[in-house]
Scaffold this active site. Sequence first.
Site, PDB file in Angstrom:
ATOM      1  N   ASP A  36     103.055 -32.601  51.783  1.00 21.30           N
ATOM      2  CA  ASP A  36     101.894 -33.307  51.405  1.00 21.30           C
ATOM      3  C   ASP A  36     101.088 -33.748  52.688  1.00 21.30           C
ATOM      4  O   ASP A  36     101.275 -33.354  53.848  1.00 21.30           O
ATOM      5  CB  ASP A  36     102.283 -34.442  50.311  1.00 21.30           C
ATOM      6  N   SER A  37     100.588 -35.008  52.646  1.00 26.92           N
ATOM      7  CA  SER A  37      99.742 -35.442  53.640  1.00 26.92           C
ATOM      8  C   SER A  37     100.718 -35.978  54.693  1.00 26.92           C
ATOM      9  O   SER A  37     100.227 -35.972  55.935  1.00 26.92           O
ATOM     10  CB  SER A  37      99.166 -36.824  53.259  1.00 26.92           C
ATOM     11  N   ILE A  38     101.897 -36.585  54.612  1.00 25.84           N
ATOM     12  CA  ILE A  38     102.802 -36.834  55.447  1.00 25.84           C
ATOM     13  C   ILE A  38     103.163 -35.682  56.365  1.00 25.84           C
ATOM     14  O   ILE A  38     103.586 -35.970  57.634  1.00 25.84           O
ATOM     15  CB  ILE A  38     103.909 -37.467  54.972  1.00 25.84           C
ATOM     16  N   HIS A 217     102.221 -43.886  54.322  1.00 26.41           N
ATOM     17  CA  HIS A 217     101.989 -43.095  55.364  1.00 26.41           C
ATOM     18  C   HIS A 217     102.552 -43.778  56.585  1.00 26.41           C
ATOM     19  O   HIS A 217     103.155 -44.875  56.704  1.00 26.41           O
ATOM     20  CB  HIS A 217     100.581 -42.633  55.656  1.00 26.41           C
TER      21      HIS A 217
END
Lengths: 264, 264
Positions: A36-38, A217
């Site tokens: 995902d965004s990480i 994050h």
Amino acid sequence: MATFGSCSAAPSAGHPPICPAGAAGMVRPRLVLFGDSITEQSFRPGGWGAALADTYSRKADVVVRGYSGYNTRWALFLIHHIFPLGDLAPPLATTIFFGANDAALLGRTSERQHVPISEYKENLKKIVNHLKDCSKSMLIVLITPPPVDEEGRERFARSLYGEDARKLPERTNEMAGVYAGQCIELAREMHIPCINIWSKMQETDGWQKLYLSDGLHLTPEGNAVVHKEVVQTLRAAGLKPEIMPYDFPHHSNIDGSCPEKAFQ
Amino acid sequence: MATFGSCSAAPSAGHPPICPAGAAGMVRPRLVLFGDSITEQSFRPGGWGAALADTYSRKADVVVRGYSGYNTRWALFLIHHIFPLGDLAPPLATTIFFGANDAALLGRTSERQHVPISEYKENLKKIVNHLKDCSKSMLIVLITPPPVDEEGRERFARSLYGEDARKLPERTNEMAGVYAGQCIELAREMHIPCINIWSKMQETDGWQKLYLSDGLHLTPEGNAVVHKEVVQTLRAAGLKPEIMPYDFPHHSNIDGSCPEKAFQ
């Protein structure tokens, strides 16, 4: 054009080199980061993906397949495209790093991303099985969702929305831990390595601000933890950059007066 | 498994997704960075390659093909392997960043890497022509060698070898400028863009220590200059990340109760 002593002429762009570098020079192995965004943000300054690319410099390509906001349910729509069956050069290794969005709470602002815990584990299993179908030898590494700092999330929400910010957390550390537990359990059942980043980060005092920029994050320090754990896991499975071959000769092995010898 | 309202079931890993994401999801365009150590090191902390990967996140893959110590003569041995003719998915763009080693002086400690100035230009031309043969539409960007800080080189040599360090510079800024000039001239003759990083960096007072870590390689600030120039050049040629398509739907376009719609 300079001469090359007793060697034959230098290659020209119009013809193949006299001494081909071999297939190893054509297909550098790939390490794919799926998540995902990480994962998507892992090439930002201090990012764990960029650091990994540097660790495996000249030895393997690091390919980012991070999809901000995605959960495992949506990830299933991608796997046949990112990891096609029958790929003649499947990845050497793949990290699977989902769960931060799956663990978003029902009834809160991010519930659209929520995936029930049993389905999360089932989806991860489908992803792992698909990768195994792609390649029997691919190293598959599961990574748990990171811990959540609820205060950090709240501060972040207030910085965006002021007084209109949601009053109730959309993610909790406890729930992220439940998802991390299922990820670890699945890895054990499937006999593949797993990085428990949820626990690892919480071993350090002040992890909330040290490792997380907005409660979810990663800071550069948090990225460094992920990088270190991923490298340790890859090394433990035999992927040690210092023993992996260079794609082409190191420059110190090139004889200035007869370079083609090095490319034989 | 959660239900999907009136939609059909979620894809399983055992079968292709119901709504394939299309070929765009399978082949993300590539930006290839071809060069010497200044390219090879571009994924170190603050590196221009990593920053470029982040700028084109989800839009294009940045592929590093940097070879520390290489000059253009040795680079010719690689081009048919890195850029095979007939590649069905050639790079969208390629940066060619050589010259720092070609410009090493004869009769000094790095003379093994020296390539005469006329051959340097000729070799660059062969590389560019080969890339044109690979793809008529590939954007080819030449980058000149960076400036050289002779004092910085000397300090660096002394830090390694003490009093045994060479007394005479193995590279000079003047000679790097001569090679930069030939790179610019070739770009003009071949009608391709060129980044004159040799001049650009010297526009800023204190460039010697600000942009160069050892008189030759780049600090994070020096990397930022290269990143900015490369992005400007790519943008000027139409490669603007904000108008390039995502490889898969942005998560905000996914309907939580009917995700497959977004993947149609």
